[in-house]
Design an enzyme around this catalytic site. Sequence first.
Site, PDB file in Angstrom:
ATOM      1  N   GLU A  32      23.287 -27.361  18.370  1.00  0.00           N
ATOM      2  CA  GLU A  32      23.116 -25.948  18.705  1.00  0.00           C
ATOM      3  C   GLU A  32      21.694 -25.605  18.325  1.00  0.00           C
ATOM      4  O   GLU A  32      21.298 -25.742  17.171  1.00  0.00           O
ATOM      5  CB  GLU A  32      24.135 -25.088  17.949  1.00  0.00           C
ATOM      6  CG  GLU A  32      24.222 -23.658  18.459  1.00  0.00           C
ATOM      7  CD  GLU A  32      23.353 -22.707  17.665  1.00  0.00           C
ATOM      8  OE1 GLU A  32      22.332 -22.239  18.229  1.00  0.00           O
ATOM      9  OE2 GLU A  32      23.675 -22.442  16.510  1.00  0.00           O
TER      10      GLU A  32
ATOM     11  N   CYS B 294      20.095 -17.352  15.689  1.00  0.00           N
ATOM     12  CA  CYS B 294      19.828 -17.915  17.014  1.00  0.00           C
ATOM     13  C   CYS B 294      20.433 -17.053  18.103  1.00  0.00           C
ATOM     14  O   CYS B 294      20.082 -17.176  19.267  1.00  0.00           O
ATOM     15  CB  CYS B 294      20.335 -19.348  17.104  1.00  0.00           C
ATOM     16  SG  CYS B 294      21.933 -19.615  16.356  1.00  0.00           S
TER      17      CYS B 294
END
Length: 542
Positions: free
Chosen positions: A293, A327
């Site tokens: 990720e 993020c």
Amino acid sequence: MSNAFFKVPVAVNEPVLPYTSGSPERKLLVAALNELKSKTVDIPMSIGGDEVRTDDKRSLHPPHDHQHTLGHYYYGNRSHVQRAIDAALAAKSEWENMPWQERAAIFLRAADLLTGPYRAKMNAATMLGQSKNVYQSEIDAVCELADFFRFNVQYMTEIYAQQPESPRGTWNRLEYRPLEGFVFALTPFNFTSIAGNLCFAPALMGNTVVWKPAETQIYSAAVIMEIYKAAGLPDGVINLIFVDGPTAGDVIFSHREFSGLHFTGSTGVFQKLWATIGQNLSMYKSFPRLVGETGGKDFVLVHPSANPKEVAVALARGAFEFQGQKCSAASRAYIPKSLWKKVKEDLVNDLSSFKIGDPNDFTNFINAVIDEKSFNKITNYIENAKSSPEVEVVFGGDFDKSKGYFITPTVLKTSNPKYTTMCEEIFGPVLTIFVYDDEKFEETIQLVDETSPYALTGAVFCNDRYALQKAVNGLKHSAGNFYINDKPTGAVVGQQPFGGARSSGTNDKAGSILNLYRWISARTIKENFVPPTDYRYPFLEE
């Protein structure tokens, strides 16, 4: 040996405590903060159950007060990476052959320890070490990590229950073996829960792990390791090392038994790791599983039918909670001209009320960014924007690192939808807004999709269902986590499995059954109850 089909406790999301003034949880947390601030802790590596110290002793400091020393940790070298691999491989046979319910019990116990006796300590460590306010810490370091423990145990049982059909005379079975070798968990600073999950999820499925946390997260990583040990995790299952990335990678990615990478971090780093692993592919016993990720340039697209106040609150929270160091943080927004004046007014009013400072003061909404390197990167974007004729500073733009790495939440408005801060990941408290003509909503949908290489999170605010459907369809591949009339942050385990595609990663959805499938290698077993005694088939008859 098992003599029953065991059912694990039904997973339920851990309630977020409010920490209101005078509440029991607040009193416990304040005591834990004061205790940790009053002493300097000693944090060794943990390899094969041994506490490992070296001559390279380094200090840990709160981002909001870099003159204060929280403790020291011990930096390792190649030999420690190799030692961790050896420990993981030595522990593997006994761990993978342990009955699944025993592995489950360890991590269910870890969840209850975390949300019980370790709750205040884990929050205090995350608040001090990563400069999170109490709410951001509570939802991350306690609730989300406990949810990972509990829901992943439940998902594991769901995987094991999936079995093939068996026609009369045979019994077909599927067993879900761990990967052959060891898994490398490379974890980030911004979420304590991610750090815990990236090493735990493969271990739950029977793998053994070498874990390298970000150096700016070591303070809370040590508490995670403490909880694992208190829960009864056997030595060598998860091995915690403190080394630099190239050193770890050089040893790990050259090892024949390397079987998987569980990663959260920057896109550039993940791309380099993938390339290195690809170059070394012929030396591995198996094809390694790569789960990553990575970055995001997350959007908020606003339709003229949206409620301006709802948009402003979503931007204030989505862009600036934890200083934008998520993020998933909103970092670019597209607002129609008809709503811009009202959205701007409400947003500026909200931002003006933010208090900035030490997380020990619970009234501070904004704290420090993680370190000086990050501070310098973010402020460079702000300085460049101030001098650009294409940018107007709507709010903020100030910063100061004399005591801590503080940056005022900054809102930029650009006339160029492809301006740098609309395209590149900043990972800080900077939001850039492009104001578009109301009649160009469909063109703006395409603009949102094409502007960024990432596809992690995104949100659309819209009360016109026809327009909303166009946005949902037009942005189908633009975000792995898509939100309607909500900010693009705050995914909850079991509710919104998290992950994106394109340059945002492999989209293996942490917090779902999909992620656990990546850490197993299924074996099909067919048992024939009545084997044939003649090779001849009926069709051979004359």
